[in-house]
Enzyme design. Structure first.
Site, PDB file in Angstrom:
ATOM      1  N   ASP A 256      42.545  40.467  55.014  1.00 54.77           N
ATOM      2  CA  ASP A 256      41.560  41.142  54.177  1.00 54.77           C
ATOM      3  C   ASP A 256      42.304  42.228  53.398  1.00 54.77           C
ATOM      4  OD1 ASP A 256      39.566  42.739  53.071  1.00 54.77           O
ATOM      5  OD2 ASP A 256      38.291  42.665  54.846  1.00 54.77           O
TER       6      ASP A 256
ATOM      7  N   SER B 199      35.148  43.308  32.366  1.00 53.35           N
ATOM      8  CA  SER B 199      34.271  44.374  32.861  1.00 53.35           C
ATOM      9  C   SER B 199      35.030  45.645  33.193  1.00 53.35           C
ATOM     10  CB  SER B 199      33.517  43.891  34.106  1.00 53.35           C
ATOM     11  OG  SER B 199      32.643  42.830  33.780  1.00 53.35           O
TER      12      SER B 199
ATOM     13  N   TYR C 112      31.380  47.596  40.008  1.00 55.87           N
ATOM     14  CA  TYR C 112      32.382  46.623  39.549  1.00 55.87           C
ATOM     15  C   TYR C 112      33.104  47.145  38.311  1.00 55.87           C
ATOM     16  CZ  TYR C 112      34.314  41.996  38.371  1.00 55.87           C
ATOM     17  OH  TYR C 112      35.153  40.947  38.082  1.00 55.87           O
TER      18      TYR C 112
ATOM     19  N   SER D   3      39.296  42.185  34.741  1.00 55.03           N
ATOM     20  CA  SER D   3      38.092  41.601  34.177  1.00 55.03           C
ATOM     21  C   SER D   3      37.800  42.286  32.856  1.00 55.03           C
ATOM     22  CB  SER D   3      36.910  41.795  35.133  1.00 55.03           C
ATOM     23  OG  SER D   3      35.690  41.443  34.508  1.00 55.03           O
TER      24      SER D   3
ATOM     25  N   ASN E 111      44.724  39.046  43.051  1.00 52.30           N
ATOM     26  CA  ASN E 111      43.568  38.342  42.509  1.00 52.30           C
ATOM     27  C   ASN E 111      42.280  38.613  43.275  1.00 52.30           C
ATOM     28  OD1 ASN E 111      42.120  36.010  41.077  1.00 52.30           O
ATOM     29  ND2 ASN E 111      42.070  35.351  43.220  1.00 52.30           N
TER      30      ASN E 111
ATOM     31  N   THR F  85      33.941  30.047  38.774  1.00 49.96           N
ATOM     32  CA  THR F  85      34.435  30.330  40.124  1.00 49.96           C
ATOM     33  C   THR F  85      33.253  30.481  41.081  1.00 49.96           C
ATOM     34  OG1 THR F  85      34.364  32.733  39.882  1.00 49.96           O
ATOM     35  CG2 THR F  85      36.365  31.624  39.113  1.00 49.96           C
TER      36      THR F  85
END
Length: 257
Positions: A64, A144, A155, A142, A91, A190
């Protein structure tokens, strides 16, 4: 595609069990790399290996990225087993909907733990090994992180942090021979984006906004990751490449003509 461009190279990809991570693993493996994919779920990682092209040298490690000790151990184990590390692809990522007002503290912390802390932990552990071989880091951000979205406060903030962490590492480690760059996809097919693909209205909205009028396939993002990790990008450092079908080319104004 140039064959064996990554022969004798060792590549670690976090979040490598599906989506962009798995596609990147296949791309590197096709070009001769030894690839280690890491993720939280062993069965997902094993399924990715089972679907890999014949002859791929891909192995798995359960870790993790938000767990500092697990990530440090991952990099230590890989470098001891293979004797080197040439490419780190950060990633792994998660998202969560919510405005600041409607995001609880636990969700905020979890998104940052994976999307920002994980990049920090893995990069810190990998840098001494990358320095020895003139390796590189490719961060998967991203669009974003390059601009805001409605209802994605955590995010947006975490991916924005990844953008400037990429810049900082490019400045700090470029003179050591370690390049650090990032790709920034928009909507990509995805598992993480699956709910959007089940929402016809949202999908239509993306098609209206993306000049190429479709989402990306994971392999299309993986191709840019491989470019940034390869010799053709040997003087590319601190770059941010949107892989978004032209979405970020817009001024943000509506179509007028």
């Amino acid at each position: 595609m140039e064959e064996n461009r990554f022969a004798d190279k060792v590549v670690v990809i976090t979040g490598g069990g599906s989506g962009i991570g798995a596609a990147a693993a296949y791309r590197f493996a096709r070009e001769g790399a030894t690839v280690i994919i890491a993720g939280r779920t062993g069965s997902t990682l094993e399924a990715a290996v089972a679907a890999a092209p014949t002859g791929s040298k891909i192995s798995t490690r359960v870790a993790d990225v938000s767990d500092e000790s697990a990530v440090t151990a991952l990099i230590k184990e890989v470098t001891e087993a293979y004797g080197r590390l040439d490419v780190l692809v950060n990633n792994a990522g998660i998202g969560a909907p919510g405005t600041v007002e409607h995001t609880d503290t636990a969700t905020w912390r979890r998104v940052f733990a994976v999307d920002a802390d994980g990049v920090f932990f893995a990069s810190r552990a990998a840098l001494p090994h990358l320095r020895r071989v003139g390796g590189c880091i490719v961060n998967v951000g991203s669009v974003s992180g390059l601009g805001g979205d409605w209802g994605l406060a955590a995010y947006n903030a975490a991916k924005g942090a990844l953008v400037n962490l990429t810049n900082a590492m490019a400045l700090d480690h470029g003179h050591e021979g370690v390049r650090v760059n990032a790709v920034h996809p928009s909507l990509t097919r995805t598992p993480m984006a699956a709910p959007l693909f089940d929402n016809a209205e949202a999908l239509a909205g993306f098609r209206r906004r993306i000049p190429m009028q479709r989402p990306a396939e994971p392999a299309e993002v993986a191709d840019v990751i491989a470019f940034l990790a390869g010799p053709d990008a040997r003087f590319v450092n601190g770059a941010h490449i949107p892989v978004d079908g032209g979405l970020s080319a817009s001024s943000g104004q509506p179509r007028m003509f």
